[in-house]
Motif scaffolding. Structure first.
Motif, PDB file in Angstrom:
ATOM      1  N   HIS A  76      -1.602   9.951   3.725  1.00 25.99           N
ATOM      2  CA  HIS A  76      -1.755   8.540   4.064  1.00 25.99           C
ATOM      3  C   HIS A  76      -3.107   8.011   3.565  1.00 25.99           C
ATOM      4  O   HIS A  76      -3.185   6.953   2.926  1.00 25.99           O
ATOM      5  CB  HIS A  76      -1.664   8.353   5.583  1.00 25.99           C
ATOM      6  N   ALA A  77      -4.143   8.781   3.838  1.00 26.04           N
ATOM      7  CA  ALA A  77      -5.489   8.381   3.414  1.00 26.04           C
ATOM      8  C   ALA A  77      -5.557   8.280   1.889  1.00 26.04           C
ATOM      9  O   ALA A  77      -6.106   7.325   1.337  1.00 26.04           O
ATOM     10  CB  ALA A  77      -6.521   9.383   3.938  1.00 26.04           C
ATOM     11  N   LEU A  78      -4.969   9.254   1.226  1.00 25.94           N
ATOM     12  CA  LEU A  78      -4.981   9.256  -0.242  1.00 25.94           C
ATOM     13  C   LEU A  78      -4.252   8.038  -0.796  1.00 25.94           C
ATOM     14  O   LEU A  78      -4.771   7.329  -1.675  1.00 25.94           O
ATOM     15  CB  LEU A  78      -4.330  10.544  -0.756  1.00 25.94           C
ATOM     16  N   GLU A  79      -3.063   7.794  -0.296  1.00 26.59           N
ATOM     17  CA  GLU A  79      -2.269   6.659  -0.783  1.00 26.59           C
ATOM     18  C   GLU A  79      -3.002   5.347  -0.583  1.00 26.59           C
ATOM     19  O   GLU A  79      -3.044   4.488  -1.475  1.00 26.59           O
ATOM     20  CB  GLU A  79      -0.919   6.608  -0.035  1.00 26.59           C
ATOM     21  N   GLU A  80      -3.568   5.188   0.609  1.00 25.98           N
ATOM     22  CA  GLU A  80      -4.282   3.954   0.925  1.00 25.98           C
ATOM     23  C   GLU A  80      -5.451   3.729  -0.023  1.00 25.98           C
ATOM     24  O   GLU A  80      -5.609   2.652  -0.596  1.00 25.98           O
ATOM     25  CB  GLU A  80      -4.826   4.010   2.365  1.00 25.98           C
ATOM     26  N   GLN A  81      -6.263   4.754  -0.182  1.00 28.94           N
ATOM     27  CA  GLN A  81      -7.477   4.595  -0.983  1.00 28.94           C
ATOM     28  C   GLN A  81      -7.166   4.463  -2.472  1.00 28.94           C
ATOM     29  O   GLN A  81      -7.779   3.671  -3.176  1.00 28.94           O
ATOM     30  CB  GLN A  81      -8.444   5.756  -0.732  1.00 28.94           C
ATOM     31  N   LEU A  82      -6.198   5.250  -2.915  1.00 35.11           N
ATOM     32  CA  LEU A  82      -5.836   5.179  -4.322  1.00 35.11           C
ATOM     33  C   LEU A  82      -5.209   3.817  -4.630  1.00 35.11           C
ATOM     34  O   LEU A  82      -5.489   3.200  -5.663  1.00 35.11           O
ATOM     35  CB  LEU A  82      -4.842   6.305  -4.643  1.00 35.11           C
ATOM     36  N   GLY A  83      -4.399   3.347  -3.712  1.00 35.33           N
ATOM     37  CA  GLY A  83      -3.769   2.044  -3.900  1.00 35.33           C
ATOM     38  C   GLY A  83      -4.812   0.936  -3.945  1.00 35.33           C
ATOM     39  O   GLY A  83      -4.749   0.025  -4.779  1.00 35.33           O
ATOM     40  N   ILE A  85     -12.404  15.771   4.013  1.00 28.88           N
ATOM     41  CA  ILE A  85     -13.352  15.073   4.878  1.00 28.88           C
ATOM     42  C   ILE A  85     -12.824  13.674   5.208  1.00 28.88           C
ATOM     43  O   ILE A  85     -12.936  13.201   6.338  1.00 28.88           O
ATOM     44  CB  ILE A  85     -14.747  14.983   4.212  1.00 28.88           C
ATOM     45  N   LEU A  86     -12.227  13.037   4.215  1.00 33.85           N
ATOM     46  CA  LEU A  86     -11.664  11.698   4.467  1.00 33.85           C
ATOM     47  C   LEU A  86     -10.511  11.782   5.476  1.00 33.85           C
ATOM     48  O   LEU A  86     -10.426  10.965   6.404  1.00 33.85           O
ATOM     49  CB  LEU A  86     -11.165  11.066   3.172  1.00 33.85           C
ATOM     50  N   ALA A  87      -9.659  12.785   5.278  1.00 34.02           N
ATOM     51  CA  ALA A  87      -8.525  12.944   6.196  1.00 34.02           C
ATOM     52  C   ALA A  87      -9.039  13.207   7.612  1.00 34.02           C
ATOM     53  O   ALA A  87      -8.555  12.606   8.590  1.00 34.02           O
ATOM     54  CB  ALA A  87      -7.636  14.099   5.732  1.00 34.02           C
ATOM     55  N   ALA A 142      -0.690  17.128   6.463  1.00 37.52           N
ATOM     56  CA  ALA A 142      -0.342  16.595   5.138  1.00 37.52           C
ATOM     57  C   ALA A 142      -0.061  15.094   5.212  1.00 37.52           C
ATOM     58  O   ALA A 142      -0.331  14.350   4.260  1.00 37.52           O
ATOM     59  CB  ALA A 142       0.862  17.324   4.554  1.00 37.52           C
ATOM     60  N   TYR A 143       0.457  14.657   6.361  1.00 36.56           N
ATOM     61  CA  TYR A 143       0.732  13.233   6.491  1.00 36.56           C
ATOM     62  C   TYR A 143      -0.571  12.432   6.540  1.00 36.56           C
ATOM     63  O   TYR A 143      -0.730  11.434   5.835  1.00 36.56           O
ATOM     64  CB  TYR A 143       1.542  12.931   7.761  1.00 36.56           C
ATOM     65  N   ILE A 144      -1.500  12.891   7.385  1.00 35.23           N
ATOM     66  CA  ILE A 144      -2.784  12.192   7.502  1.00 35.23           C
ATOM     67  C   ILE A 144      -3.477  12.173   6.141  1.00 35.23           C
ATOM     68  O   ILE A 144      -3.948  11.135   5.660  1.00 35.23           O
ATOM     69  CB  ILE A 144      -3.711  12.907   8.522  1.00 35.23           C
ATOM     70  N   HIS A 145      -3.528  13.332   5.518  1.00 37.12           N
ATOM     71  CA  HIS A 145      -4.169  13.481   4.207  1.00 37.12           C
ATOM     72  C   HIS A 145      -3.501  12.551   3.190  1.00 37.12           C
ATOM     73  O   HIS A 145      -4.158  11.800   2.468  1.00 37.12           O
ATOM     74  CB  HIS A 145      -4.046  14.953   3.779  1.00 37.12           C
TER      75      HIS A 145
END
Length: 578
Positions: A261-268, A174-176, A256-259
RNA sequence: GCCCUCGUAGCUCAGUGGAUAGAGCAUCCCCCUCCUAAGGGGAGGGUCGCAGGUUCGAUUCCUGCCGUGGGCGCCA
C-alpha cells in the motif's frame, strides 16, 4: 537522415578533399570552428597548424598547400590564411540566406543530423526511493534527464527512458513500519514513533486511508510489539530494525499489504508529480523483480565463475579493487541477503542484455563514489564499462529574497518538487534546472523564476516566440506560402545574424548530445531570442515591399520553428500570446 | 587522511588546445507617431584561484598547493 543544407558539413567535405594529400591528417583532430571575431570569417580551420606538428613544416606553408587544393564552392566567398596558420573561410550570404526557407521546407527534422550513430540508448534517471514526495533535488535530475532524452531523440537516437524503483530495500521497510505505527495510533495502540522513521505528514495520510478501508484489521498490541525491542536511546538503528522484524512477524502475510500500500501510494504520487512536470518514462523497473526473477543469483554466479568473488566474515565479496575501486564490496551479507549493490549489478547487466548499446545513468552527485564499483562489475562480467556513462547532477539550492531557502531533510520538512512547481510554474522550473551545467551547483533564484520581466530568461525566450506569432497573425497568410520567399533580400546585419544563429542549431544539438549537456540548448535559445529581438527593433516585417515582406516573414517563421523545437526539448511551453 | 567536483567581471554563470575570454544582472547614458518597451543600443568592469610543467600556442591538458561542495556502510 536530414535533407537540410549545412554550411559546416559542406565545408568539412571540402577540407576532407583538400587534406587527401596528407595521409597524416587522418590521425589528427581537424576542427572547423566559428571564430569569435567576424573578421576571421565564418569558419576557421586549424588543420595546417595540427599538420605542421607531424610534418615538421611551417604551418602557414602547409596552409598554402591545403588552400591550393581546396575545391571551389558556390557558397564560399573567399578563404585566406591568417594568424599562426588558420584557414579562415568567408561564406557568401547565400549560404546563410537559404537556411530560412530550408527550415520551412522540413521544419520537424531540422537539427536531426545524419544520425549515423543512432543506436539504442537507455537513460535512467530520477530513480528516487518511493518513500516520500520528490524534493527539489530530484526535480533537477528529472528536468536534466528528460531534457537530455529529448535532445538525444531529436538528433536521431533511439532513446528509452527508465526509472529504477527501489522497492526492495530497508528504506521501504522503514516506510511500511512508519505507516503501520501511525495506523496503530489510530487504533489506540501507541508505540513510540522512532525519530529515524519517516516523519512526513504523508505517512499519516496513508495510515488514515488504511484505517478507513480496513478498520482495525492490522491492529496488534503495542506491548507485544515492544517486547524485546532494544532501547532506541542505545542504538536507534537496531531499534528500528527490531521493530521492522516485529512488524513482519506479527503481521505475517498482512505485512505485504502495508508494504504494498505504501509503495503504491508513494510511487503513484511520484508518477503524477513527474507527469505534471512533463517527465515520463517508458519503464518503471522494479528492484524487487530482480530478486524474484533470479537475475541477481545469475549475475552473482556470473561474477563467481569469472573468479571475481570471495567469501570472508560470512559475507560474499566482489573484488572491485581489481577494477580500480578503493575497496572490495559486499554483494551478499552475512545474513544471506543481497546488498543494494548486488541488485544494481544485475540491473546493469540486464540493461546491456536488453540490447542497449549505450546506457546513461543520471545520479545525484553524492553517489559519485559508487561509479567505480558499478563500472568494475560491468568489466568483471565482460561488458565494456565505457558503454555506461554516469552523468552526475549536483544539488540545487533555493534562494528567496536573496536568502537561502534551505531544505532540511530532517523531520521530512524539505521543499518538495510540487511546492516548487506551484510557486514558479513548470516552465520556469524546467528551464532554470537546466540553465546550469549539471555538475555545477545550482543557485535557484525563486524570485527571478517568478518575475515576469526581461531579467527572466524564460519569459525573454517565450516573448520572442509570442512576438513572432503576433506578427504572423497580423500578416494572416499561410506559412507554406513562405517557402518560396526570396531570401536573397535578407541582407540587413540583424537578418544575417539571425540566419547564422539558425544555422548553428544543428551543431548546438550535436554538441549537447555528445556532451550530455542540455544546458547548451538553453543558452542557444537565449541567444536566438536576443537575435530575434534585435531584428524586431531594427526592421519592420510587414513591409510595403511584398517580396521583402515575405522574405522577412520566412525568416521569423523559421525562427519560430527552432524556438518551439528547442523549448519543447526543455519541456517549456511556447505560448502564442503573452 | 584518501577520492571526486568546482574556482572565470561586483553578483549569477557560459566558453575554448588557438587569434583581442563572453552573456545576464547590478551601475551609468540613450532609443517607442511604427508589427507586444515582457524590447533595443552604448559605457565602465578581468592576473580565467596560486605556482610549476607539456605545447608553435594553455583560461582549457598534467602535477603540486590553497579554497568550495560532496563521498569514503554487510544503508539505499
Amino acid at each position: 537522415m536530414s535533407s537540410h543544407f549545412s554550411p559546416k558539413t559542406h565545408l568539412a567535405d571540402l577540407f576532407t578533399q583538400a587534406l587527401a594529400q596528407f595521409p597524416q591528417a587522418l590521425d589528427i583532430a581537424i576542427e572547423l570552428e566559428r571564430p569569435k571575431q567576424a573578421s576571421h570569417g565564418d569558419f576557421a580551420c586549424n588543420a595546417a597548424m595540427q599538420l605542421a606538428k607531424v610534418l615538421k613544416r611551417n604551418p602557414r606553408e602547409v596552409a598554402q598547400s591545403i588552400l591550393a587544393s581546396l575545391p571551389a564552392s558556390a557558397w564560399v566567398e573567399k578563404s585566406e590564411i591568417a594568424g599562426p596558420g588558420f584557414i579562415n573561410v568567408f561564406l557568401k550570404p547565400a549560404a546563410w540566406q537559404r537556411v530560412a526557407t530550408d527550415i520551412l521546407r522540413e521544419p520537424e527534422s531540422y537539427g536531426r543530423g545524419d544520425a549515423r550513430r543512432g543506436g539504442k540508448v537507455q537513460i535512467e534517471f530520477v530513480s528516487a526511493n518511493p518513500t516520500g514526495p520528490l524534493h527539489v533535488g530530484h526535480g533537477r535530475g528529472a528536468a536534466f534527464g528528460a531534457s537530455l532524452a529529448n535532445v538525444l531523440t531529436h538528433v536521431g537516437q533511439q532513446v528509452y527512458r527508465e526509472y529504477y524503483v527501489n522497492d526492495a530495500g530497508r528504506q521501504m521497510d522503514i516506510l511500511a513500519l512508519s505507516t503501520w505505527l501511525r495506523y496503530l495510533a489510530l487504533c489506540g495502540e501507541f508505540v513510540p514513533f522512532p525519530g529515524n522513521a519517516y516523519q512526513g505528514g504523508y505517512v499519516g495520510a496513508m495510515a488514515d486511508s488504511i484505517y478507513a478501508l480496513h478498520a482495525e484489521r492490522y491492529k496488534r498490541a503495542a506491548a507485544e510489539i515492544m517486547a524485546g525491542v532494544p532501547d532506541a536511546a542505545a542504538d536507534d538503528e537496531a531499534h528500528l530494525d527490531a521493530l521492522i522484524a516485529k512488524a513482519k512477524a506479527l503481521l505475517g502475510p498482512d505485512y505485504a499489504y502495508i508494504h504494498g500500500h505504501a509503495l503504491e501510494e508513494q510511487l503513484g504520487d511520484c508518477r503524477n508529480d513527474l507527469t505534471e512536470f512533463g517527465v515520463t518514462f517508458d519503464k518503471w523497473f522494479s528492484e524487487r523483480s530482480l530478486h524474484e526473477s533470479g537475475l541477481i543469483d545469475r549475475a552473482v554466479e556470473q561474477l563467481r565463475t569469472h573468479g571475481h568473488l570471495y567469501e570472508q566474515d560470512g559475507a560474499l565479496w566482489f573484488r572491485s579493487t581489481a577494477f580500480g575501486d578503493e575497496k572490495d564490496r559486499v554483494v551478499r551479507r552475512e545474513n544471506g541477503i543481497y546488498t543494494y549493490f548486488a541488485a544494481d549489478i544485475a540491473y546493469h547487466l540486464n540493461k546491456f542484455e536488453r540490447g542497449f548499446e549505450r546506457v546513461v545513468d543520471v545520479w545525484g552527485a553524492d553517489h559519485h563514489g559508487y561509479i567505480p564499483r558499478v563500472k568494475g562489475a560491468l568489466a568483471a562480467a565482460g561488458v565494456d564499462p565505457e558503454r555506461l556513462t554516469v552523468a552526475l547532477v549536483q544539488f540545487a539550492v533555493l534562494y528567496r529574497n536573496g536568502q537561502k531557502a534551505s531544505m532540511s531533510t530532517r523531520a521530512g520538512e524539505y521543499v518538495t518538487l510540487r511546492d516548487l512547481r506551484a510557486e514558479v510554474g513548470n516552465d520556469a522550473a524546467r528551464f532554470f534546472y537546466v540553465l546550469r551545467k549539471s555538475d555545477q551547483h545550482l543557485d535557484f533564484d525563486l524570485d527571478l523564476a517568478k518575475s515576469q520581466s526581461t531579467d527572466n530568461p524564460v519569459y525573454y525566450i517565450q516573448y520572442a516566440h509570442a512576438r513572432i506569432c503576433s506578427v504572423l497573425a497580423a500578416w494572416g497568410g499561410v506559412e507554406s506560402d513562405l517557402i518560396g520567399a526570396n531570401t536573397r533580400l535578407l541582407t540587413h546585419a540583424q537578418e544575417l545574424a539571425l540566419l547564422r544563429r539558425l544555422g548553428e542549431f544543428p551543431e548546438t544539438l550535436a554538441n549537447a548530445a555528445r556532451d550530455l549537456a542540455p544546458h547548451l540548448v538553453a543558452y542557444y535559445l537565449k541567444e536566438l531570442a536576443a537575435d530575434l529581438h534585435g531584428l524586431y527593433v531594427a526592421c519592420r516585417f510587414l513591409e510595403e515591399n511584398q517580396e521583402l515582406k515575405l522574405a522577412r516573414l520566412a525568416l521569423i517563421a523559421a525562427t519560430r520553428h527552432v524556438l518551439r523545437a528547442g523549448l519543447g526539448m526543455l519541456g517549456v511551453s511556447a505560448p502564442a500570446k503573452m
